[in-house]
Structures are given as structure tokens and as C-alpha cells.
Design a protein around this motif. Structure first.
Motif, short mmCIF file in Angstrom:
data_model
loop_
_atom_site.label_atom_id
_atom_site.label_comp_id
_atom_site.label_asym_id
_atom_site.label_seq_id
_atom_site.Cartn_x
_atom_site.Cartn_y
_atom_site.Cartn_z
N VAL A 140 61.17 84.63 -22.81
CA VAL A 140 61.93 83.56 -24.25
C VAL A 140 62.94 84.36 -23.85
CG1 VAL A 140 62.18 82.87 -26.37
CG2 VAL A 140 59.87 83.15 -24.74
N GLU A 141 64.08 83.58 -23.21
CA GLU A 141 66.09 83.41 -23.12
C GLU A 141 66.36 83.15 -24.64
OE1 GLU A 141 67.32 81.21 -20.04
OE2 GLU A 141 66.75 83.06 -18.84
N HIS A 142 65.93 82.28 -25.45
CA HIS A 142 66.97 81.79 -26.98
C HIS A 142 65.59 81.77 -27.42
CE1 HIS A 142 70.29 80.68 -28.90
NE2 HIS A 142 69.76 79.02 -28.74
N VAL A 143 66.27 81.83 -28.92
CA VAL A 143 65.62 81.15 -29.97
C VAL A 143 66.33 80.32 -31.10
CG1 VAL A 143 63.73 80.83 -32.44
CG2 VAL A 143 63.14 82.48 -29.87
N SER A 144 66.52 78.79 -30.98
CA SER A 144 67.31 78.09 -31.58
C SER A 144 67.22 78.61 -33.65
CB SER A 144 67.22 76.58 -31.06
OG SER A 144 67.42 75.91 -32.57
N LYS A 145 68.28 78.62 -33.89
CA LYS A 145 68.29 78.32 -35.78
C LYS A 145 67.42 77.37 -36.04
CE LYS A 145 72.73 80.76 -36.01
NZ LYS A 145 73.96 81.04 -36.22
N GLN A 146 67.58 76.31 -35.78
CA GLN A 146 67.07 74.97 -36.13
C GLN A 146 64.77 74.82 -35.28
OE1 GLN A 146 68.69 71.60 -34.94
NE2 GLN A 146 70.95 72.41 -36.71
N GLY A 147 64.68 75.76 -34.92
CA GLY A 147 63.72 76.18 -34.45
C GLY A 147 63.64 75.29 -32.77
N GLY A 148 62.21 76.53 -32.30
CA GLY A 148 62.48 75.49 -30.39
C GLY A 148 63.13 77.10 -29.75
N ARG A 149 62.55 76.95 -28.85
CA ARG A 149 62.79 77.94 -27.45
C ARG A 149 63.01 77.21 -26.74
NH1 ARG A 149 57.55 81.67 -27.15
NH2 ARG A 149 56.20 80.55 -26.30
N ILE A 150 64.72 78.39 -25.68
CA ILE A 150 64.27 78.22 -24.12
C ILE A 150 63.65 78.78 -23.49
CG2 ILE A 150 66.19 77.35 -22.51
CD1 ILE A 150 66.59 75.46 -24.28
N GLY A 151 62.88 78.92 -22.14
CA GLY A 151 62.56 79.71 -21.44
C GLY A 151 62.60 79.50 -19.86
N LYS A 152 61.82 80.23 -19.76
CA LYS A 152 61.52 80.18 -17.87
C LYS A 152 60.55 80.52 -17.56
CE LYS A 152 66.79 80.55 -17.15
NZ LYS A 152 67.05 78.95 -16.60
N LEU A 153 59.78 80.29 -16.67
CA LEU A 153 58.84 80.15 -16.18
C LEU A 153 58.55 79.99 -14.55
CD1 LEU A 153 55.62 79.74 -17.71
CD2 LEU A 153 55.79 77.65 -16.35
N THR A 154 57.81 81.01 -13.90
CA THR A 154 57.96 81.61 -12.47
C THR A 154 57.36 82.54 -12.36
OG1 THR A 154 59.83 83.00 -11.51
CG2 THR A 154 59.63 83.55 -13.41
N GLY A 155 57.02 82.74 -11.79
CA GLY A 155 55.85 83.79 -10.33
C GLY A 155 54.62 83.01 -10.54
N LEU A 156 54.59 81.61 -10.11
CA LEU A 156 53.51 80.56 -10.16
C LEU A 156 53.19 81.05 -8.64
CD1 LEU A 156 55.11 77.64 -11.18
CD2 LEU A 156 53.47 79.62 -12.75
N ARG A 157 51.67 81.17 -8.82
CA ARG A 157 50.78 80.79 -7.53
C ARG A 157 51.53 80.44 -6.53
NH1 ARG A 157 44.21 80.06 -6.78
NH2 ARG A 157 44.10 79.99 -4.39
N SER A 158 52.09 78.78 -6.27
CA SER A 158 52.46 78.43 -5.18
C SER A 158 54.07 78.01 -5.40
CB SER A 158 52.25 77.00 -4.91
OG SER A 158 52.54 76.62 -6.91
N GLN A 159 54.45 79.27 -5.81
CA GLN A 159 55.40 78.58 -6.24
C GLN A 159 56.12 79.87 -6.86
OE1 GLN A 159 57.14 75.74 -8.82
NE2 GLN A 159 56.87 74.09 -6.89
N PRO A 160 56.31 81.34 -6.18
CA PRO A 160 56.69 82.28 -6.15
C PRO A 160 57.92 82.93 -7.17
CG PRO A 160 55.68 82.71 -4.47
CD PRO A 160 55.77 81.40 -4.43
N ASP A 161 58.63 81.97 -6.25
CA ASP A 161 60.08 82.40 -6.22
C ASP A 161 61.25 80.82 -6.88
OD1 ASP A 161 60.55 84.62 -4.92
OD2 ASP A 161 60.20 83.74 -2.96
N VAL A 162 60.51 80.38 -7.61
CA VAL A 162 60.56 79.32 -8.24
C VAL A 162 60.93 79.04 -10.17
CG1 VAL A 162 60.12 76.57 -8.71
CG2 VAL A 162 60.44 77.58 -6.49
N VAL A 163 62.03 78.62 -9.94
CA VAL A 163 62.61 78.79 -11.76
C VAL A 163 62.42 77.58 -12.54
CG1 VAL A 163 63.37 80.08 -13.75
CG2 VAL A 163 63.85 81.09 -11.68
N HIS A 164 61.51 77.24 -13.83
CA HIS A 164 61.29 76.04 -14.17
C HIS A 164 61.87 76.43 -15.72
CE1 HIS A 164 59.15 74.69 -11.07
NE2 HIS A 164 58.05 75.01 -10.83
N ASP A 165 62.73 75.79 -16.18
CA ASP A 165 63.65 75.77 -17.27
C ASP A 165 62.13 75.09 -18.17
OD1 ASP A 165 65.82 77.24 -16.41
OD2 ASP A 165 66.48 75.20 -16.04
#
Length: 476
Positions: free
Chosen positions: A5-30
Motif C-alpha cells: 500500500v503506497e498511499h491512503v487517501s483522506k477521502q477513502g481509497g488506497r493506491i497499491g502495487k501488486l507484484t511477485g506474481l507466479r507468471s510475472q515475478p518482475d511486473v508491477v500492477h498499480d
């Protein structure tokens, strides 16, 4: 799977990074992000090449297990997983138990297994068979088998049975996951259940930590049991689910991703994102495409393009290939400025027989009724939503602008509303292809705007923008 979790908004919601997936170990998904919903392993109406004109070649896809429940032996022989089998190599795969784009018939789950509906009818899937199927599909992450057969009309007894059976399924999934060699590197998502009862939802989420001996296997959560999939999901009002979503999510650890599959309308997506849901799917644009609609709701907080800017950017291929219609609804000639079609629209001299033959009163009344009927908009059986325009509506017959001004998708840059309207009314196969390209592109733009809004603490501004558009559409 790793989630940050990179950022949590004051109005709700959050920005995150999803990585380390089985088929995409180096790809980062926002996140928040939308998975690409699939039917039988393919994006609806789109080939692989066309899909890659709309989304990236590494975009996550959602593959329902029910589509492959009868093909376990085939996948076992193939040995390379469902992504390669479906020609979606390069994409990471999420496996869900049920297809969120189709209504799941209620009342068919029991202790022996969960009912999945295939092309050959109902099939009861036990926990052993489900885990065998998931293992052969080789997903990056998957839902535990669950009995999410609850909605707003479900009784307390049904909700109680749902949670009891799902807890038993979850424990068995965890046991299978620990020893399955084919699931090494795959992440397991636990279901969030409890129907439309705040108390049951809160108790279920708390019980995940209390009743499970090893919670380290759980890598995320899937919000389920609020609907039984299919088109009725879009009718769920965001405000009516506010407390239900909060009851399910508040007891959860903040460092794990949350997923909510379903045909959520845009305002409900914003409500879910506000509560910290990170992963959605593209079932809603598929629904809009199926009823021959095009998404037009505003999804950008930045300055929109003017008509002049749109005309410079949009080179519509069919602007000089108009339909053979001489007059629009106002009686104005459509093709006087087009030398290629001008001769088609010139009025042919009436024959003497047509001029001299008088019309009877009955014929005049029938013609009048026919004209009134033709002037009424053509509507599909399914009701459209305020987030879209209906391309089967006769008002589009002479519209020479793109589906959405300023849209950069392939459809809007090359085709007019009139042309797509023609394709839709003659049931041409190209119609859903062009509409799906536009709708999926618009949906992905919407999620880009959600991430930007959360990052800049402007989620409420985005919600107000869409609500104003919805209100104007309803009043019109």
C-alpha cells in the motif's frame, strides 16, 4: 504475490502495487485495477491481437473455473496452464469459482459440493475436484471454493448455511494448497461472506483469524455474497451497501489485497474503491456491449477536449461513407456535401402510376401509423443505464460523430455512431467487436482516473462528476 500500500487517501481509497506474481515475478500492477473478464478463456468478442490494441500484453485476466470444469483432463495433458491454453500467454491469471457476468441459479449448493453451470447444464463440483481443476489451470491467484449463493432476499438460515459450508471449504482448500505441487507460487484468496447482514459479515471476517489455524496461506480476500452474479448486480445502489462493505473489510489486515468481481456500475465501483477494494473485473463493459450500448459517462477530472480539438484528432474512416439515408429526423439532406453519395440521395422521378393513383383513407391511416412507429426510438429488451448510449436507438441513424467525443480508442477514431448503429441493427458481428473495444478502453481509462483521484485526494470530485452526468441523463 506481494502487495504494497503506497498511499491512503483522506477521502477513502488506497493506491497499491501488486507484484511477485507466479507468471510475472518482475511486473508491477498499480491498484485499483480491473481484470479483463473472459468467456471460455477469451476476452468477449475480441481476438488476442485486437485485445492488445486496447490493453497491455501483460494485463491481468479473470478466468472463471466453471468454464473449464469439464476440461480437467485436457488441461492436465496440456501441462502449461490455462493462460497458454487460451493463447493469453504473457497475461497473469485470476481464477474465480463462478462467472460474474452470468446469473448463478440459486438453491443448488450442498455439502457434497458447489454447483457450476456449464454448457451441458449443472455440475456439482466437490472440493477435491475444484482443487484439481485449479491446479491444472496454474493461476497466479484464485478464490477458495465457496457457497456465495446469497443476496438481499436471502434468509438468515440461507446465510448461516452459506458461511458454515464456505468455512469448511476454505479449511480444505488451505490443506490442499499446502501440499499441491502445481500451486506453488499461486496465491489463495479467502471469500468474504455474510449476505446482506452487517453482523454476519463482521463475524465472518473476524472468524477468518479466529477459526483458521494457519492464516499465512491467505494472500488476499474476495468480496462475495452480495449478489448472485449477472446483470442484476448493476442495480445495487452504492449507499445501500456502504455498511455491508465496511463490516466485511474493516476487520481485515490492511496489507493484503481485496477483490470484488461483478457487474458493478461506475458509482458502485467508486464506493468499493473508497472502502479499500483493490481489484475489480470488466464484466460491466461486457454487459453494456451485449445490449449494444457504448459507455459515455465522464471519467476524466482533467480538462476535456473541445469540439475543435476533437475534430482535429478524430479521423473517422466512415465520415465519407455515409449510410444511404437521404434525410435525417429534421428533414435536412445528409449527403449533399459528399459527391460519392450525392447521386444516391437525389429524388427519383415518380412514375405516372405512382402520381395518378389516389390513396384510400385506410392506406393513409396505415401509412401514418407506420411513420409514427418508425419515428419512435428503437430500444432493446434490456433497459440501458445512464452511463451509456443505446446504439440501436434510431436517433443515431444520422449521427456522424464518434461514440464519445475525445475518446482515443480505435472505434472512436475510425467509425461514426451512424455506422455502428447500422451494424447493430442488422446484427453484424462487427458491431459487438467495435463496441467492446470502445467500452473496455473507456473502462480502463476510468480506473486510471480512479488511481489519479485517490493519489490527489479528489475521489469525491470524480464521484460528483459522474453523479451529475447520471442525473442529467435521467432527466433527459
Amino acid at each position: 504475490m506481494k502487495f504494497i500500500v503506497e498511499h491512503v487517501s483522506k477521502q477513502g481509497g488506497r493506491i497499491g502495487k501488486l507484484t511477485g506474481l507466479r507468471s510475472q515475478p518482475d511486473v508491477v500492477h498499480d491498484t485499483p485495477l480491473s481484470l479483463i473478464s473472459t468467456v471460455g478463456g477469451s476476452a468477449p468478442h475480441l481476438t488476442q491481437d485486437v485485445l492488445h490494441l486496447v490493453v497491455g500484453k501483460d494485463s491481468p485476466v479473470c478466468v472463471p473455473a466453471q468454464h473449464f470444469s469439464e476440461h480437467v483432463k485436457v488441461l492436465q495433458s496440456y501441462r502449461r496452464g490455462v493462460a497458454h491454453f487460451s493463447a493469453l500467454q504473457g497475461h497473469c491469471v485470476c481464477v474465480t469459482a463462478q462467472d460474474s457476468s452470468k446469473v448463478t441459479p440459486s438453491g443448488y449448493n450442498d455439502k457434497s459440493g458447489v454447483s457450476m453451470w456449464t454448457y451441458r447444464g449443472r455440475q456439482s463440483v466437490s472440493i477435491d475436484k475444484y482443487m484439481e481443476l485449479v491446479e491444472t489451470m496454474q493461476p497466479d491467484w484464485y478464490e477458495a471454493l465457496n457457497d456465495a449463493d446469497t443476496d438481499s432476499a436471502s434468509s438468515k438460515k440461507r446465510v448461516s448455511k452459506s458461511t458454515a459450508m464456505s468455512m469448511a471449504y476454505l479449511k480444505q482448500c488451505i490443506d490442499h494448497h499446502k501440499v499441491a505441487k502445481g500451486l506453488q507460487g499461486s496465491a489463495l484468496f479467502a471469500p468474504l461472506l455474510g449476505g446482506h447482514s452487517e453482523g454476519d459479515r463482521s463475524r465472518w471476517s473476524k472468524s477468518l483469524a479466529e477459526k483458521l489455524e494457519d492464516t499465512s496461506i491467505i494472500s488476499g480476500y474476495a468480496l462475495l455474497g452480495l449478489h448472485t452474479n449477472g446483470p442484476p448486480t448493476e442495480k445495487l445502489e452504492p449507499e445501500s451497501m456502504h455498511n455491508l462493505i465496511k463490516a466485511s473489510i474493516d476487520p481485515l489486515p490492511a496489507d493484503l489485497p481485496r477483490q470484488a468481481a461483478g457487474m458493478w456500475n461506475p458509482l458502485t465501483v467508486l464506493k468499493l474503491a473508497e472502502h479499500g477494494v483493490d481489484i475489480f473485473d470488466s464484466a460491466f463493459p461486457f454487459l453494456v456491449t451485449e445490449r449494444r450500448g457504448a459507455l459515455t459517462f465522464p471519467c476524466r477530472l482533467n480538462k476535456t477536449l473541445t469540439d475543435g480539438e476533437c475534430s482535429k484528432n478524430d479521423k473517422l474512416e466512415h465520415r465519407n461513407k455515409r449510410l444511404k439515408v437521404c434525410e435525417d429526423n429534421s428533414g435536412t439532406k445528409m449527403c449533399e456535401d459528399n459527391p460519392d453519395t450525392k447521386m444516391m440521395c437525389e429524388e427519383k422521378p415518380k412514375t405516372k402510376m405512382c402520381e395518378d393513383k389516389p390513396k384510400t383513407k385506410m392506406e393513409e391511416e396505415e401509412n401514418a401509423k407506420k411513420e409514427d412507429k418508425e419515428n419512435q426510438p428503437i430500444r432493446e429488451k434490456e433497459a440501458t443505464s445512464p452511463y451509456e448510449i443505446n446504439l440501436k436507438d434510431k436517433s443515431n441513424v444520422s449521427q456522424l460523430e464518434p461514440l464519445l467525443a475525445g475518446c482515443e480508442c480505435y472505434t472512436c477514431k475510425n467509425f461514426t455512431r451512424a455506422y455502428v448503429h447500422h451494424l447493430a441493427n442488422v446484427n453484424e458481428l462487427l458491431a459487438p467487436v467495435l463496441l467492446m473495444m470502445h467500452n473496455l478502453h473507456h473502462w480502463m481509462d476510468f480506473f486510471t482516473s480512479i488511481r489519479e483521484a485517490i493519489k490527489t485526494d479528489r475521489l469525491e470530485d470524480l464521484r460528483s462528476l459522474i453523479e451529475s452526468s447520471v442525473l442529467e441523463s435521467k432527466e433527459a
